[in-house]
Design a protein around this motif. Structure first.
Motif: not given
Length: 434
Positions: A161-171, A175-185
């Motif tokens: 989604t464009g959210q920044g990487l985790d500063e502690t792990t670099g990962k 999805m729960d933290d808003g880092g990615s999102l699933r899309h459906k048609i």
């Protein structure tokens, strides 16, 4: 004379060197194709042929899609683990489920692309009835189906989604933290209703006992449709085994399998699922471009350059059929109602992609056999080594997709309305105030 001969030889040398450079850089950058110069679309990649079809989303005024929460029941999880789809560890298998305190129901965040604008507006109206969304500024925005397919193809871990990487792990965040999102048609309910009555309805997941039964189901609310599809997914494995055993028994007895049973067996993976329908009618072809008809002749152009249209709208196909019948000189021989066959759009697109890859690979092998001559495109096309490798065409190279006229009109209305939030720059001082 010397200057002209020197110039011509220099030009020929530069062309050969340019051809060599292009052949070496072909893996890094796509080569320029002039095959569409006279209107042919057969060389367009598969996923670019669907760019003309609009899809719709419920978004904020800035175009960010609203995130919904899809129910993910334990029985669905057990079903996927039995099929081997999600039996391991990691975010891909967990599907980022968020535990709810009220009914202990697992959910996962998703974003929806709607093939029909009316379905998107129905969702927006439903969201506005919520108390905290009553004063929200919900918009219906439009994008291409190609973007929707690219977004929905990242199904397991979702699309970043464009959210920044985790500063502690670099990962990347989960999805729960808003880092990615699933899309459906979401396919159009209007077109699914028509698809349930067409030949090949099994390709889009219609496995009812009769076409009327499937059509009536697709008119029901979404929760009723999903409950029915869930029951079909539970029975899919047993039904597939039963159909396969029946086909083997008929083969032993020397009997032919019916068309309906063959489609149910070949498209068993669609039982309990819903596809994206596109419609086809034999005899309905797209007219070749005028330039090709002038240079090649009408008969040759229709033989080599006629295209096979697949319609996203059943009503558009019927309208074009009526127009073709009215303009035809043999009007009496053309039936008023065509025989319409439905296909799954994703199956067609992937088949075109595979067919184009095979054609490209054969051409690469032929160039490798010619050695140094094969690296120069101009000489490569003139020199024939042995027997010409003319493979049998599958017909997929002539397929074009016709966008829905209703969706195109909705897209034009949305574009004309704009965001309704003009941003005027402050006027510059002029005259005496300058």
């Amino acid at each position: 004379m010397r200057d002209s001969s020197f110039a011509s030889s220099t030009l020929l040398l530069s062309l050969i060197l340019g051809a060599l450079l292009l052949s070496k850089a072909s893996s890094a950058a796509p080569a320029i194709s002039f095959s569409n110069l006279l209107g042919t679309s057969t060389s367009i990649p598969a996923y670019e042929r669907i760019l003309s079809q609009p899809v719709f989303q419920v978004t904020t005024p800035w175009g960010s899609p609203y995130m919904l929460f899809e129910k993910y029941k334990d029985e669905e999880k057990a079903l996927e683990m039995e099929s081997g789809g999600s039996g391991g560890d990691g975010d891909m298998d967990k599907f980022s489920r968020v535990q709810q305190k009220d009914d202990m129901q697992d959910t996962r965040p998703i974003s929806l692309y709607f093939m029909d604008e009316h379905d998107a507006r129905a969702l927006a109206d439903e969201m506005k009835q919520m108390k905290h969304m009553k004063d929200g500024d919900l918009r219906i925005t439009c994008c291409s189906l190609g973007k929707a397919v690219r977004s929905a193809s990242h199904l397991g871990r979702g699309l970043p989604t464009g959210q920044g990487l985790d500063e502690t792990t670099g990962k990347m965040l989960t999805m729960d933290d808003g880092g990615s999102l699933r899309h459906k048609i979401v396919p159009s309910k209007r077109e699914l209703f028509y698809a349930a009555r067409c030949t090949g309805r099994e390709r889009v997941g219609c496995f009812g006992d009769s076409p009327n039964e499937d059509a009536d189901l697709l008119l029901q609310p979404q929760d009723v449709i999903e409950a029915n599809k869930m029951q079909s997914r539970r029975k899919a494995t047993k039904n597939t085994a039963r159909r396969l055993q029946k086909a083997r028994q008929l083969e032993k007895e020397g009997l032919l399998e019916s068309t309906e049973d063959r489609l149910r067996r070949e498209y068993a993976h669609m039982e309990g699922q819903v596809g994206l329908p596109v419609f086809y009618s034999e005899g309905l072809m797209k007219k070749p471009p005028m330039l090709r008809r002038i240079f090649q002749g009408a008969k040759s152009a229709w033989t080599t350059s006629s295209l096979t249209p697949l319609y996203f709208s059943y009503e558009d196909l019927m309208k074009d059929w009526s127009t073709m019948r009215e303009r035809s000189s043999n009007k009496g021989k053309i039936p008023e109602q065509p025989k319409v066959e439905v296909f799954n759009m994703l199956d067609v697109v992937t088949s075109i992609d595979k067919d184009q890859w095979k054609t490209q690979r054969r051409a690469e092998l032929v160039r490798e056999q010619k050695g140094f001559v094969g690296k120069i495109p101009i000489i490569h096309n003139l020199v024939n080594t042995g027997k010409k490798n003319a493979s049998k065409k599958s017909g997929l190279e002539k397929v074009v997709f016709v966008p829905s006229s209703l969706s195109v009109q909705a897209k034009e209305k949305i574009s004309a309305a704009g965001s309704m939030k003009t941003r005027l720059r402050p006027m510059k001082a002029w005259g005496k105030n300058a």
